[in-house]
Write a protein that holds these residues in place. Structure first.
Motif, PDB file in Angstrom:
ATOM      1  N   VAL A  90      46.425 -12.528 -47.072  1.00  0.00           N
ATOM      2  CA  VAL A  90      47.022 -11.195 -46.922  1.00  0.00           C
ATOM      3  C   VAL A  90      48.504 -11.313 -46.599  1.00  0.00           C
ATOM      4  O   VAL A  90      49.358 -10.677 -47.213  1.00  0.00           O
ATOM      5  CB  VAL A  90      46.280 -10.394 -45.825  1.00  0.00           C
ATOM      6  CG1 VAL A  90      47.046  -9.117 -45.497  1.00  0.00           C
ATOM      7  CG2 VAL A  90      44.874 -10.046 -46.283  1.00  0.00           C
ATOM      8  N   GLY A  91      48.812 -12.175 -45.630  1.00  0.00           N
ATOM      9  CA  GLY A  91      50.203 -12.301 -45.208  1.00  0.00           C
ATOM     10  C   GLY A  91      51.094 -12.906 -46.257  1.00  0.00           C
ATOM     11  O   GLY A  91      52.286 -12.594 -46.340  1.00  0.00           O
ATOM     12  N   ALA A  92      50.563 -13.810 -47.090  1.00  0.00           N
ATOM     13  CA  ALA A  92      51.385 -14.493 -48.087  1.00  0.00           C
ATOM     14  C   ALA A  92      51.245 -13.882 -49.478  1.00  0.00           C
ATOM     15  O   ALA A  92      51.717 -14.444 -50.450  1.00  0.00           O
ATOM     16  CB  ALA A  92      50.993 -15.966 -48.142  1.00  0.00           C
ATOM     17  N   ARG A  93      50.548 -12.751 -49.583  1.00  0.00           N
ATOM     18  CA  ARG A  93      50.372 -12.064 -50.866  1.00  0.00           C
ATOM     19  C   ARG A  93      49.770 -13.009 -51.903  1.00  0.00           C
ATOM     20  O   ARG A  93      50.336 -13.246 -52.968  1.00  0.00           O
ATOM     21  CB  ARG A  93      51.697 -11.475 -51.357  1.00  0.00           C
ATOM     22  CG  ARG A  93      52.282 -10.433 -50.412  1.00  0.00           C
ATOM     23  CD  ARG A  93      53.501  -9.760 -50.995  1.00  0.00           C
ATOM     24  NE  ARG A  93      54.067  -8.794 -50.074  1.00  0.00           N
ATOM     25  CZ  ARG A  93      53.637  -7.536 -49.933  1.00  0.00           C
ATOM     26  NH1 ARG A  93      52.606  -7.127 -50.638  1.00  0.00           N
ATOM     27  NH2 ARG A  93      54.210  -6.724 -49.079  1.00  0.00           N
ATOM     28  N   GLY A  94      48.632 -13.581 -51.556  1.00  0.00           N
ATOM     29  CA  GLY A  94      47.995 -14.549 -52.435  1.00  0.00           C
ATOM     30  C   GLY A  94      47.324 -13.918 -53.636  1.00  0.00           C
ATOM     31  O   GLY A  94      47.083 -12.709 -53.696  1.00  0.00           O
ATOM     32  N   ARG A  95      47.017 -14.750 -54.610  1.00  0.00           N
ATOM     33  CA  ARG A  95      46.309 -14.359 -55.821  1.00  0.00           C
ATOM     34  C   ARG A  95      44.924 -15.006 -55.821  1.00  0.00           C
ATOM     35  O   ARG A  95      44.661 -15.939 -55.058  1.00  0.00           O
ATOM     36  CB  ARG A  95      47.093 -14.802 -57.052  1.00  0.00           C
ATOM     37  CG  ARG A  95      48.382 -14.008 -57.260  1.00  0.00           C
ATOM     38  CD  ARG A  95      49.048 -14.424 -58.557  1.00  0.00           C
ATOM     39  NE  ARG A  95      50.189 -13.574 -58.870  1.00  0.00           N
ATOM     40  CZ  ARG A  95      50.910 -13.686 -59.976  1.00  0.00           C
ATOM     41  NH1 ARG A  95      50.609 -14.631 -60.869  1.00  0.00           N
ATOM     42  NH2 ARG A  95      51.920 -12.872 -60.193  1.00  0.00           N
ATOM     43  N   PRO A  96      44.015 -14.553 -56.704  1.00  0.00           N
ATOM     44  CA  PRO A  96      42.682 -15.161 -56.753  1.00  0.00           C
ATOM     45  C   PRO A  96      42.716 -16.673 -56.956  1.00  0.00           C
ATOM     46  O   PRO A  96      41.904 -17.391 -56.371  1.00  0.00           O
ATOM     47  CB  PRO A  96      42.028 -14.441 -57.938  1.00  0.00           C
ATOM     48  CG  PRO A  96      42.674 -13.092 -57.951  1.00  0.00           C
ATOM     49  CD  PRO A  96      44.101 -13.336 -57.549  1.00  0.00           C
ATOM     50  N   ARG A  97      43.628 -17.178 -57.776  1.00  0.00           N
ATOM     51  CA  ARG A  97      43.665 -18.628 -57.990  1.00  0.00           C
ATOM     52  C   ARG A  97      43.993 -19.378 -56.700  1.00  0.00           C
ATOM     53  O   ARG A  97      43.571 -20.515 -56.510  1.00  0.00           O
ATOM     54  CB  ARG A  97      44.675 -18.975 -59.085  1.00  0.00           C
ATOM     55  CG  ARG A  97      46.120 -18.625 -58.772  1.00  0.00           C
ATOM     56  CD  ARG A  97      47.007 -18.950 -59.970  1.00  0.00           C
ATOM     57  NE  ARG A  97      48.399 -18.578 -59.763  1.00  0.00           N
ATOM     58  CZ  ARG A  97      49.300 -19.363 -59.205  1.00  0.00           C
ATOM     59  NH1 ARG A  97      48.941 -20.581 -58.800  1.00  0.00           N
ATOM     60  NH2 ARG A  97      50.531 -18.960 -59.048  1.00  0.00           N
ATOM     61  N   VAL A 101      38.024 -11.551 -51.230  1.00  0.00           N
ATOM     62  CA  VAL A 101      37.925 -10.198 -50.665  1.00  0.00           C
ATOM     63  C   VAL A 101      39.263  -9.766 -50.083  1.00  0.00           C
ATOM     64  O   VAL A 101      39.716  -8.628 -50.287  1.00  0.00           O
ATOM     65  CB  VAL A 101      36.820 -10.153 -49.596  1.00  0.00           C
ATOM     66  CG1 VAL A 101      36.879  -8.842 -48.811  1.00  0.00           C
ATOM     67  CG2 VAL A 101      35.458 -10.306 -50.237  1.00  0.00           C
ATOM     68  N   ALA A 102      39.927 -10.683 -49.360  1.00  0.00           N
ATOM     69  CA  ALA A 102      41.226 -10.352 -48.767  1.00  0.00           C
ATOM     70  C   ALA A 102      42.257 -10.045 -49.842  1.00  0.00           C
ATOM     71  O   ALA A 102      43.020  -9.074 -49.746  1.00  0.00           O
ATOM     72  CB  ALA A 102      41.704 -11.508 -47.882  1.00  0.00           C
ATOM     73  N   VAL A 103      42.282 -10.877 -50.906  1.00  0.00           N
ATOM     74  CA  VAL A 103      43.263 -10.679 -51.980  1.00  0.00           C
ATOM     75  C   VAL A 103      43.008  -9.380 -52.725  1.00  0.00           C
ATOM     76  O   VAL A 103      43.919  -8.573 -52.953  1.00  0.00           O
ATOM     77  CB  VAL A 103      43.237 -11.876 -52.946  1.00  0.00           C
ATOM     78  CG1 VAL A 103      44.071 -11.589 -54.187  1.00  0.00           C
ATOM     79  CG2 VAL A 103      43.752 -13.130 -52.253  1.00  0.00           C
ATOM     80  N   LEU A 104      41.758  -9.155 -53.130  1.00  0.00           N
ATOM     81  CA  LEU A 104      41.442  -7.957 -53.920  1.00  0.00           C
ATOM     82  C   LEU A 104      41.597  -6.689 -53.095  1.00  0.00           C
ATOM     83  O   LEU A 104      42.054  -5.662 -53.613  1.00  0.00           O
ATOM     84  CB  LEU A 104      40.016  -8.072 -54.468  1.00  0.00           C
ATOM     85  CG  LEU A 104      39.797  -9.241 -55.444  1.00  0.00           C
ATOM     86  CD1 LEU A 104      38.335  -9.308 -55.886  1.00  0.00           C
ATOM     87  CD2 LEU A 104      40.713  -9.100 -56.659  1.00  0.00           C
TER      88      LEU A 104
END
Length: 453
Positions: free
Chosen positions: A255-262, A408-411
């Motif tokens: 969440v904090g680093a704006r991650g992607r599914p990969r 879940v966090a990313v989506l």
């Protein structure tokens, strides 16, 4: 407005909720423990010490042959110190017995009992048990008098809380007794007293189950192996839901680093490799270096390293998010159009390979004791290949759960981003999530420091 606050609360508090402690494990005191009971009996003009050791699976695997060897009872007496009026007196073995019981993953547990005797004179007694000083476990001492001897005062009780290591009190499992010394004032009797009996020489039952039982199956047909791997993966996934394992770290980081599914999948893969390597490494320590380092002593150090990694990663993410907000604010001052610039390009500043690997290592660094038991059992049963693939399957299951939490966090962040919530609290979520990571890392580190030093 209420909807925005609810969304913000979910994203900020979800990582913290995942970190809440869960229930205790099935085994009373763990596979690493060496548990002690010393019952001192002042009988007439004799002092007797009824000594009981309850060795769990891993110490039995390491030292069982030595405990079973002839002469162990006499050698063990040197680890017990009895002083009367300040002078040390020799403890002579009177009787001893050994029993074993099947434990987790088919490994035996061991119960050793011995009765020692010494002449009783004077008025002041001091006793200490220095055996297995570096091993974790329950330690208990009791003191009673009979056959004409009397106790004036004592620093320990007369009744065992654990029924001489047969039934550990549930309310003390998280903080087991650690009594290594006892003192007493006494009045000896006139005639020799009778020695205490060994009692029911039997090892306490072990309630192991689940993942550890897979290695015991005698049938290794392809179908059984496939089902065993699926069950091992299931237990790994379930184990990931117990306290620790970086659930809060992974969710808060992505969440904090704006991650992607990969990125979530990459973290899961790193957790798998790290956890499997940790089990193998701890197995080597157990097999080859147990005379110098007992495996349970490594867990506080691994916890400390994990906590420091969490702090470093969290500070890196927090610094990146704050710097990005400053750049965004500066750009907004020159061109209002940049205020609506999509966030899809921001992740590159935060998610470097080193940070991702650091998060994965921190999440998978602490190997599951059950996996170590399976590895040792595989060696003892000559099923090394089967044990290795079970451990890998277990680690994969653990990583699947961690990856799922990350997804879940990313989506969830993407769904909320499309809703265009532009309140200050929502915009602050990435930085707040990074701060949560830092706080979690500091807490892990602070918890590990007293156990290390």
């Amino acid at each position: 407005m209420r909807r925005r606050l609810a969304v913000a609360a979910i994203l900020v508090l979800a990582p913290a909720a995942l970190a809440l402690p869960g229930g205790a494990g099935a085994h009373p005191l763990g596979n690493f423990t060496v548990n002690h009971y010393a019952g001192i009996e002042l009988a007439g003009n004799r002092a007797y010490v009824h000594l009981v050791l309850d060795l769990a699976e891993i110490p039995t695997f390491q030292t069982g042959d030595r405990v079973r060897a002839p002469g162990y009872a006499a050698a063990f007496a040197r680890e017990l110190e009895l002083r009367l009026d300040g002078a040390r007196v020799a403890l002579r073995p009177v009787s001893h017995g050994i029993s074993t019981r099947k434990g987790a993953a088919g490994l035996p547990t061991l119960r050793f009992e011995a009765v020692y005797a010494a002449p009783l004179a004077g008025s002041r007694l001091e006793f200490s048990d220095r055996s297995y000083a570096s091993r974790i476990g329950w330690r208990e001492i009791t003191l009673v008098a009979r056959d004409g001897a009397r106790i004036a005062n004592a620093s320990v009780p007369a009744v065992s809380r654990s029924d001489e290591l047969r039934a550990y009190p549930r309310e003390l499992l998280r903080s087991p007794l650690d009594v290594r010394t006892a003192t007493s004032g006494f009045v000896p009797g006139d005639a020799p007293g009778t020695p205490p009996p060994l009692g029911r020489v039997s090892a306490p039952p072990h309630s192991g189950g689940g993942f550890e039982t897979l290695i015991e199956d005698g049938d290794l047909s392809p179908g059984v192996v496939l089902v065993s791997l699926l069950v091992a993966a299931f237990w790994g996934a379930a184990h990931a839901l117990t306290p620790g394992h970086g659930k809060a770290l992974v969710a808060g980081y992505l969440v904090g680093a704006r991650g992607r599914p990969r990125h979530a999948f990459l973290l899961g893969g790193t957790v798998t490799v790290t956890h499997t390597a940790g089990v193998f490494g701890l197995g080597l320590v157990t097999l080859l270096l147990s005379r110098f380092v007992v495996p349970e002593q490594l867990y506080p150090w691994l916890t400390l390293v994990s906590g420091v990694l969490v702090v470093v990663v969290g500070l890196g993410v927090l610094r990146g998010r704050l710097a990005q907000r400053r750049r965004h604010a500066q750009a907004h001052g020159h061109d209002h159009h940049r205020d609506s610039h999509p966030h899809g390009h921001e992740h590159a500043h935060d998610l470097g390979p080193r940070s991702l690997v650091g998060v994965g290592v921190a999440a998978g660094l602490l190997p599951c004791p059950s996996a170590l038991v399976v590895l040792l059992s595989a060696i003892a049963l000559h099923r090394l290949a089967f044990g290795l693939i079970l451990i890998v399957a277990f680690s994969v299951g653990l990583a699947v759960t961690i990856t799922g939490i990350g997804l879940v966090a990313v989506l969830a962040r993407r769904v909320f981003a499309r809703a265009r919530f532009d309140g200050p609290l929502v915009r602050a979520l990435p930085a707040v999530s990074a701060a949560v990571i830092v706080v979690a890392g500091v807490a892990i580190t602070a918890r590990a420091l007293p156990r290390v030093f």
